[in-house]
Write a protein that holds these residues in place. Structure first.
Motif, PDB file in Angstrom:
ATOM      1  N   SER A  78       0.829  -1.210   0.000  1.00 56.95           N
ATOM      2  CA  SER A  78       0.000   0.000   0.000  1.00 56.95           C
ATOM      3  C   SER A  78       0.863   1.260   0.000  1.00 56.95           C
ATOM      4  O   SER A  78       0.465   2.276  -0.574  1.00 56.95           O
ATOM      5  CB  SER A  78      -0.991  -0.013   1.162  1.00 56.95           C
ATOM      6  N   ILE A  79       2.063   1.176   0.607  1.00 58.77           N
ATOM      7  CA  ILE A  79       2.972   2.332   0.508  1.00 58.77           C
ATOM      8  C   ILE A  79       3.415   2.513  -0.944  1.00 58.77           C
ATOM      9  O   ILE A  79       3.437   3.627  -1.476  1.00 58.77           O
ATOM     10  CB  ILE A  79       4.193   2.133   1.437  1.00 58.77           C
ATOM     11  N   LEU A  80       3.734   1.399  -1.595  1.00 64.40           N
ATOM     12  CA  LEU A  80       4.158   1.476  -2.999  1.00 64.40           C
ATOM     13  C   LEU A  80       3.054   2.088  -3.864  1.00 64.40           C
ATOM     14  O   LEU A  80       3.322   2.903  -4.744  1.00 64.40           O
ATOM     15  CB  LEU A  80       4.514   0.082  -3.529  1.00 64.40           C
ATOM     16  N   ILE A  81       1.808   1.680  -3.605  1.00 60.52           N
ATOM     17  CA  ILE A  81       0.695   2.222  -4.381  1.00 60.52           C
ATOM     18  C   ILE A  81       0.668   3.737  -4.230  1.00 60.52           C
ATOM     19  O   ILE A  81       0.507   4.475  -5.200  1.00 60.52           O
ATOM     20  CB  ILE A  81      -0.644   1.625  -3.893  1.00 60.52           C
ATOM     21  N   TRP A  82       0.857   4.175  -2.996  1.00 62.59           N
ATOM     22  CA  TRP A  82       0.795   5.603  -2.718  1.00 62.59           C
ATOM     23  C   TRP A  82       1.936   6.356  -3.402  1.00 62.59           C
ATOM     24  O   TRP A  82       1.709   7.393  -4.032  1.00 62.59           O
ATOM     25  CB  TRP A  82       0.842   5.807  -1.197  1.00 62.59           C
ATOM     26  N   ILE A  83       3.172   5.829  -3.280  1.00 60.93           N
ATOM     27  CA  ILE A  83       4.278   6.616  -3.820  1.00 60.93           C
ATOM     28  C   ILE A  83       4.454   6.440  -5.332  1.00 60.93           C
ATOM     29  O   ILE A  83       5.082   7.263  -5.972  1.00 60.93           O
ATOM     30  CB  ILE A  83       5.626   6.341  -3.096  1.00 60.93           C
ATOM     31  N   TYR A 140      -1.250 -13.375 -11.664  1.00 60.89           N
ATOM     32  CA  TYR A 140      -0.083 -14.260 -11.784  1.00 60.89           C
ATOM     33  C   TYR A 140       0.794 -13.885 -12.979  1.00 60.89           C
ATOM     34  O   TYR A 140       2.004 -14.073 -12.944  1.00 60.89           O
ATOM     35  CB  TYR A 140      -0.499 -15.735 -11.836  1.00 60.89           C
ATOM     36  N   LEU A 141       0.168 -13.319 -14.019  1.00 58.84           N
ATOM     37  CA  LEU A 141       0.983 -12.899 -15.162  1.00 58.84           C
ATOM     38  C   LEU A 141       1.858 -11.712 -14.773  1.00 58.84           C
ATOM     39  O   LEU A 141       3.036 -11.640 -15.145  1.00 58.84           O
ATOM     40  CB  LEU A 141       0.092 -12.544 -16.355  1.00 58.84           C
ATOM     41  N   VAL A 142       1.295 -10.785 -13.981  1.00 56.94           N
ATOM     42  CA  VAL A 142       2.091  -9.663 -13.478  1.00 56.94           C
ATOM     43  C   VAL A 142       3.283 -10.207 -12.702  1.00 56.94           C
ATOM     44  O   VAL A 142       4.431  -9.780 -12.890  1.00 56.94           O
ATOM     45  CB  VAL A 142       1.227  -8.757 -12.560  1.00 56.94           C
ATOM     46  N   ALA A 195       1.123  -4.492  -5.389  1.00 59.49           N
ATOM     47  CA  ALA A 195       0.850  -3.081  -5.649  1.00 59.49           C
ATOM     48  C   ALA A 195       0.414  -2.878  -7.095  1.00 59.49           C
ATOM     49  O   ALA A 195      -0.585  -2.223  -7.366  1.00 59.49           O
ATOM     50  CB  ALA A 195       2.083  -2.246  -5.347  1.00 59.49           C
ATOM     51  N   LEU A 196       1.161  -3.480  -8.033  1.00 61.29           N
ATOM     52  CA  LEU A 196       0.869  -3.256  -9.452  1.00 61.29           C
ATOM     53  C   LEU A 196      -0.510  -3.768  -9.835  1.00 61.29           C
ATOM     54  O   LEU A 196      -1.170  -3.222 -10.716  1.00 61.29           O
ATOM     55  CB  LEU A 196       1.928  -3.935 -10.328  1.00 61.29           C
ATOM     56  N   SER A 197      -0.928  -4.838  -9.137  1.00 69.22           N
ATOM     57  CA  SER A 197      -2.204  -5.421  -9.531  1.00 69.22           C
ATOM     58  C   SER A 197      -3.369  -4.484  -9.224  1.00 69.22           C
ATOM     59  O   SER A 197      -4.453  -4.648  -9.756  1.00 69.22           O
ATOM     60  CB  SER A 197      -2.406  -6.762  -8.822  1.00 69.22           C
TER      61      SER A 197
END
Lengths: 351, 292
Positions: free
Chosen positions: A115-120, A154-156, A227-229
């Motif tokens: 969630s930190i990664l999503i934010w930054i 899973y592809l990500v 995060a990417l998902s």
């Protein structure tokens, strides 16, 4: 409606939702039959009359001959007093509460990092995308987020493993600590670390900086996948809400007054654009916990998800029931907190 | 009648003026056609049995793409192109079943809740909230455990978590339609409320629901494949994209195509229906309509 009334109402609804959830889980397990329910409690080597005797005792103990609502009541009482039964998987055998204590911390850690990664990552890109509307940057961001949005999780994971793990060889993509390093550590057994069960923190507690650095490296890829998902959805909403805010009168006024563009965007616009993102963000964090099931499985990361898939593959009643309840309850509580925060931030939402 | 056909013309004009939506539609149709061919005459695509992956234990190790195997092979010796072409039929079938199933249940509940209002609305929407609160994986785990890990039980699990979304849409839509004069007219002329709901409200709720269906098809296919990937569907040899992806797991370092191609087949479909759905949504947007 007054704020406290709104909050009280939401708490009641959340409570009803949790009760409903336990009811659904109970009915599902009940239809699976008593033998499966009891299987965790019976020594598989027992046979004949001795086995019958144990089954009889357990049937009495769990009120299995009573009407279903009586069973449900006793089951609820047990659940709320922390007795979630037993689990038996290759990675853990014992009380369910013990398994949760072992595996939940790592999942929470992954969720927090994600969630930190999503934010930054998500917020600056989403804002820039809206500010530079229809530029090459905006277009490529939209294409990438659209693609991410459409990809199975899973592809990500595999694409990240291929790029960072296989070709660049800079990040590890299995376990929470490198096996060669872990073999010399007394506080790391079978993928679980002691005493907090969060590898990164335990490494610090034991003052082992090599393990600490190694554990962080191991957490990057699973957390980034998580995060990417979900980042695509966040960026999409943020861009749309930012565009809307940039069109508002107060932004125009600020610009007309000669407020520097940077201040207009960072102070006036971004703050207001983040309100709708916040709701989505909360649901995202809750669903990250669910996404962790797939990701921990792929990365063999010893968290709730890893244990859940183990329970599933071994037909482990206790494990499946517990993870169903825990993921569901976390989701309900997260959405409750969000509704409350949302109501506090945006007074228009109270109705 | 004339007005209706000119409306349709306008709609088609708006849709076809959006190139990405058209591309989405073309890709979607390609998947549908592939599914139909595999269903009717799999031999055309060189597929012998559309319900089973053709294994080849003589050469089980994944082979890179070559003229003989355009997308390479995956373990154990399965031609990926044929595997994917066959799998699209199964994934598409279940995605459609799940989305339509969820849409029907959700629309009925949403229309009743919205039209009746009051206590019925409250009860139905609280039930909806409960189901809305269950993460799909959690329910899939529980149902897979009870009913067995099959395509059918996973479809049931996904329908159960998907209908609340449609219930909310249908309810919101019903609330705005309810206030329209033609509903009052129907009430005054003594039409029963059941008839009003399904003859007058339903047709007006359907268009946005239809858009949502097209947007959801992609997400459902993605989720269905994820469930299959983590082992919630245990039907060995079933041509299914998630299962096909999982076959290449051990070979990801040496044979990345084994996971990338089946994964891409899902991603492209999800992208296409999203683009198509966005185009359809524009059709319902009056602002867009007036601009053309």
């Amino acid at each position: 409606m007054k704020l406290w009334l709104f909050i009280a109402k939401r708490i009641v609804f959340a409570f009803i939702a949790i009760i409903g959830l336990t009811f659904i889980v109970f009915i599902l397990l009940h239809t699976a039959g008593n033998n499966l329910l009891l299987s965790e409690y019976i020594n598989p080597r027992l046979t004949g009359p001795a086995r019958e005797q144990v089954i009889h005792e357990l049937t009495l103990k769990f009120h299995l001959n009573d009407p279903i609502y009586v069973q449900y009541f006793y089951w609820l009482v047990a659940i709320f007093s922390g007795d979630l039964g037993y689990t038996n998987t290759p990675i853990y055998s014992g009380p369910v509460s013990g398994a949760i204590a072992l595996f939940l911390p790592n999942t929470i850690l992954l969720t927090i990092i994600a969630s930190i990664l999503i934010w930054i990552i998500g917020v600056p890109i989403g804002v820039r995308s809206a500010v530079k509307r229809d530029s090459a940057f905006d277009q490529s961001v939209r294409v990438v987020s659209f693609a991410l949005y459409s990809m199975p999780i899973y592809l990500v994971a595999f694409l990240l493993i291929l790029v960072f793990g296989v070709y660049l060889k800079i990040l590890p993509f299995a376990f929470s600590l490198s096996p060669t390093l872990a073999s010399n550590l007394s506080w790391y057994v079978n993928g679980v670390s002691y005493p907090t069960h969060i590898v990164i923190i335990d490494a610090l507690i034991h003052g082992n900086l090599t393990a600490f650095a190694n554990a962080i490296l191991h957490a990057i890829l699973p957390a980034l996948t998580l995060a990417l998902s979900t980042i695509a959805g966040i960026m999409r909403i943020l861009r749309a809400s930012m565009l809307e805010v940039l069109d508002q009168d107060y932004v125009r006024l600020a610009r007309a007054k000669g407020v520097p563009e940077k201040v207009v965007i960072n102070l006036h616009a971004r703050r207001n654009a983040l309100i709708p993102v916040l709701t989505l963000y909360g649901y995202t964090v809750a669903s990250l916990l669910g996404g962790a099931v797939v990701i921990e499985d792929i990365f063999s990361y010893p968290g709730m998800g890893y244990w859940t898939t183990q329970a599933l593959l071994n037909n482990d009643v206790g494990g499946i029931m517990a993870s169903t309840l825990i993921f569901g309850i976390v989701f309900v509580i997260a959405s409750l907190l969000l509704d409350i925060i949302y109501a506090l931030i945006d007074p228009r939402i109270r109705y | 009648m004339e007005k209706r056909s000119s409306q349709l013309k306008l709609s088609l004009k708006i849709f076809f003026s959006n190139p990405t939506a058209v591309i989405g539609l073309i890709i979607f149709l390609a998947y549908v056609i592939d599914a139909i061919i595999v269903e009717v005459s799999p031999g055309l695509l060189g597929i012998q049995n559309p319900n089973q992956l053709q294994m080849n234990f003589i050469n089980p190790v994944p082979q890179p793409p070559s003229p003989h195997h355009p997308l390479g092979t995956t373990y154990p010796g399965i031609d990926l192109l044929k595997g994917i072409l066959a799998a699209i039929r199964i994934d598409l079938y279940y995605s459609v079943v799940i989305v339509i199933g969820g849409a029907i249940i959700g629309s009925v509940i949403g229309i009743i809740a919205g039209y009746r209002g009051g206590i019925i609305d409250d009860i139905l929407m609280r039930i909806t909230d409960i189901f809305f609160a269950i993460p799909y994986l959690v329910l899939a785990l529980a149902i897979g455990f009870v009913l067995g890990r099959t395509t059918e039980s996973m479809s049931i699990a996904l329908i159960i978590v998907w209908w609340p979304l449609y219930a909310r849409y249908a309810r919101a839509q019903t609330l705005s339609i309810k206030r329209m004069p033609f509903i009052d007219a129907a009430k005054v002329s003594n039409v029963g409320s059941l008839k009003i709901m399904f003859k007058h409200v339903l047709p007006n709720v359907l268009p946005p629901i239809f858009v949502q269906i097209s947007l959801d098809l992609g997400s459902i296919m993605v989720i269905f494949s994820v469930l299959s990937f983590i082992g919630l569907i245990t039907n060995p040899n079933l041509p299914e994209l998630g299962y096909l992806t999982s076959l290449g797991l051990q070979y990801i370092q040496t044979a990345p195509w084994t996971v990338i191609f089946p994964g891409l087949a899902i991603t492209i479909f999800a992208l296409a229906v999203n683009l198509m759905g966005d185009g359809l949504r524009d059709l319902l947007d009056p602002r867009r309509r007036s601009s053309i």
